[in-house]
Write a protein that holds these residues in place. Structure first.
Motif, short mmCIF file in Angstrom:
data_model
loop_
_atom_site.label_atom_id
_atom_site.label_comp_id
_atom_site.label_asym_id
_atom_site.label_seq_id
_atom_site.Cartn_x
_atom_site.Cartn_y
_atom_site.Cartn_z
N THR A 220 0.82 -1.21 0.00
CA THR A 220 0.00 0.00 0.00
C THR A 220 0.85 1.26 0.00
OG1 THR A 220 -1.76 -1.16 1.19
CG2 THR A 220 -1.80 1.26 1.25
N SER A 221 1.92 1.29 0.79
CA SER A 221 2.74 2.49 0.93
C SER A 221 3.93 2.47 -0.03
CB SER A 221 3.26 2.59 2.37
OG SER A 221 4.07 3.74 2.55
N ARG A 222 4.15 3.59 -0.70
CA ARG A 222 5.26 3.72 -1.63
C ARG A 222 6.04 5.01 -1.35
NH1 ARG A 222 3.76 1.63 -7.73
NH2 ARG A 222 3.74 -0.57 -7.15
N GLY A 223 7.36 4.92 -1.41
CA GLY A 223 8.20 6.08 -1.18
C GLY A 223 8.46 6.86 -2.45
N ARG A 224 8.83 8.13 -2.27
CA ARG A 224 9.12 9.00 -3.42
C ARG A 224 10.39 9.81 -3.14
NH1 ARG A 224 4.10 12.73 -4.13
NH2 ARG A 224 4.34 12.80 -1.86
N THR A 225 10.99 10.28 -4.22
CA THR A 225 12.21 11.09 -4.16
C THR A 225 11.88 12.53 -4.53
OG1 THR A 225 13.59 9.18 -4.76
CG2 THR A 225 14.54 11.39 -5.09
N GLY A 226 12.25 13.46 -3.68
CA GLY A 226 11.98 14.86 -3.95
C GLY A 226 12.77 15.39 -5.12
N ALA A 227 12.10 16.11 -6.02
CA ALA A 227 12.75 16.73 -7.18
C ALA A 227 12.36 18.20 -7.22
CB ALA A 227 12.34 16.04 -8.48
N ASP A 228 13.19 18.99 -7.88
CA ASP A 228 12.95 20.43 -7.99
C ASP A 228 13.39 20.88 -9.37
OD1 ASP A 228 14.06 23.41 -7.62
OD2 ASP A 228 12.50 23.04 -6.12
N PRO A 229 12.65 21.80 -10.00
CA PRO A 229 13.08 22.29 -11.31
C PRO A 229 14.48 22.89 -11.29
CG PRO A 229 10.85 22.99 -10.86
CD PRO A 229 11.36 22.40 -9.59
N GLY A 230 14.93 23.35 -10.12
CA GLY A 230 16.25 23.94 -10.00
C GLY A 230 17.37 22.94 -9.80
N ASP A 231 17.06 21.65 -9.76
CA ASP A 231 18.12 20.64 -9.62
C ASP A 231 19.09 20.71 -10.79
OD1 ASP A 231 17.14 19.58 -7.24
OD2 ASP A 231 15.98 18.01 -8.25
N ALA A 232 20.38 20.67 -10.49
CA ALA A 232 21.39 20.61 -11.54
C ALA A 232 21.19 19.34 -12.36
CB ALA A 232 22.79 20.64 -10.94
N PRO A 233 21.56 19.36 -13.65
CA PRO A 233 21.32 18.17 -14.50
C PRO A 233 21.88 16.88 -13.93
CG PRO A 233 21.92 20.05 -15.86
CD PRO A 233 22.09 20.50 -14.43
N GLY A 234 23.10 16.93 -13.40
CA GLY A 234 23.69 15.72 -12.85
C GLY A 234 22.93 15.21 -11.65
N LEU A 235 22.47 16.12 -10.79
CA LEU A 235 21.71 15.73 -9.61
C LEU A 235 20.36 15.14 -10.02
CD1 LEU A 235 21.20 15.67 -6.57
CD2 LEU A 235 20.47 18.07 -6.71
N PHE A 236 19.71 15.77 -10.98
CA PHE A 236 18.42 15.26 -11.45
C PHE A 236 18.59 13.87 -12.04
CE2 PHE A 236 15.01 14.83 -14.65
CZ PHE A 236 13.92 14.94 -13.80
N ALA A 237 19.65 13.65 -12.81
CA ALA A 237 19.89 12.32 -13.39
C ALA A 237 20.07 11.27 -12.29
CB ALA A 237 21.12 12.38 -14.29
N LEU A 238 20.79 11.62 -11.24
CA LEU A 238 20.97 10.70 -10.12
C LEU A 238 19.62 10.35 -9.48
CD1 LEU A 238 24.11 12.21 -8.36
CD2 LEU A 238 23.98 9.95 -9.42
N LYS A 239 18.78 11.36 -9.31
CA LYS A 239 17.47 11.11 -8.71
C LYS A 239 16.64 10.17 -9.57
CE LYS A 239 17.16 15.39 -6.02
NZ LYS A 239 16.41 16.65 -5.78
N THR A 240 16.67 10.33 -10.88
CA THR A 240 15.87 9.47 -11.76
C THR A 240 16.35 8.02 -11.71
OG1 THR A 240 17.22 9.82 -13.76
CG2 THR A 240 15.46 11.42 -13.31
N ARG A 241 17.62 7.83 -11.38
CA ARG A 241 18.18 6.47 -11.31
C ARG A 241 18.08 5.87 -9.92
NH1 ARG A 241 22.31 8.84 -14.74
NH2 ARG A 241 23.82 8.84 -13.04
#
Length: 261
Positions: A220-241
């Motif tokens: 029932t419960s699922r976790g999520r990772t916080g994202a922000d439009p201001g995330d640097a490209p490398g940081l955003f890529a890490l979050k997606t992985r």
């Protein structure tokens, strides 16, 4: 970047490198956003273009097979801010990225009546009922974010049940379809709150702690990772992985090692 953020990013880089070497089973990473200010619309568009190029994009309640050759990612938004409709929706439509928006039904058309989770949200306005109803249903799914965005663990069973039931009824009345997913305000929950959500008819509930969700996982419960439009490209890529999936384990270990008073 603060020292704390820098340390987290360094650990994420190491975690990501280890995952690439070990080639674990495919997993789903659910991202969650809040506001998308006009000044960050272009950056958000770049993020969605990156997802379209590199990821298998699914819904946050996906339970089927997952891609083995690319990240599996879902996109969600908490609070139903008007800036999401104005500045994120065009990018989602342009790149064909589906998303789910979790709505606090007691604040429709008004500024948030709760303590802000990020400083940039204090000038935001929640979408009106008409704006939510007009969102393209083939691209945007809707879930509950309770009525008044409270800390649920501080409420009685009856109060929690009212938050869950009233918000669901309001959204189903507005949209004419079943609403059976919910995101916890502030990510605040415990086993009691999760069980009350299940009893209220929610199939899935979402937290704010990163989690690697396996194919076929129906918990029932699922976790999520916080994202922000201001995330640097490398940081955003890490979050997606899913490179921040270690954080709940680190938090648990920290609690165990913390000296008892």
């Amino acid at each position: 970047m603060s020292l704390k953020s820098g340390v987290k990013s360094a650990i994420a880089v190491a975690w990501d490198a280890g995952s690439r070497l070990s080639r674990p089973a495919p997993k789903l990473t659910i991202l969650y956003y809040h506001a998308v200010p006009a000044a960050q619309a272009a950056a958000f568009d770049t993020q969605m273009a990156y997802l379209k190029r590199t990821a298998n994009i699914v819904a946050p309640d996906h339970t089927g097979p997952l891609a083995i050759d690319r990240p599996n990612v879902a996109v969600t938004f908490d609070d139903a801010f008007r800036s999401v409709r104005e500045n994120a929706l065009p990018a989602l439509a342009r790149h064909g990225v589906p998303a789910t928006i979790y709505v606090p039904t007691g604040n429709l058309g008004r500024q948030p009546g709760w303590r802000m989770e990020t400083s940039g949200d204090r000038d935001e306005v929640v979408m009106t009922a008409e704006e939510i109803a007009a969102l393209p249903s083939d691209l945007i799914a809707i879930g509950s974010h309770t009525v008044s965005h409270p800390h649920l663990t501080k409420l009685s069973d009856e109060e929690v049940g009212e938050q869950f039931g009233a918000s669901r009824a309001a959204l189903e009345g507005l949209l004419g379809r079943t609403i059976d997913t919910l995101a916890f305000p502030y990510g605040d929950h415990d086993a009691r709150v999760v069980e009350l959500a299940r009893q209220a008819g929610y199939r899935f509930v979402y937290t704010v702690a990163p989690q690697a969700i396996a194919a076929g996982d129906t918990a029932t419960s699922r976790g999520r990772t916080g994202a922000d439009p201001g995330d640097a490209p490398g940081l955003f890529a890490l979050k997606t992985r899913g490179a921040f999936d270690w954080m709940p384990m680190a938090s648990s270990l920290k609690r165990r090692l913390r000296p008892r008073s």
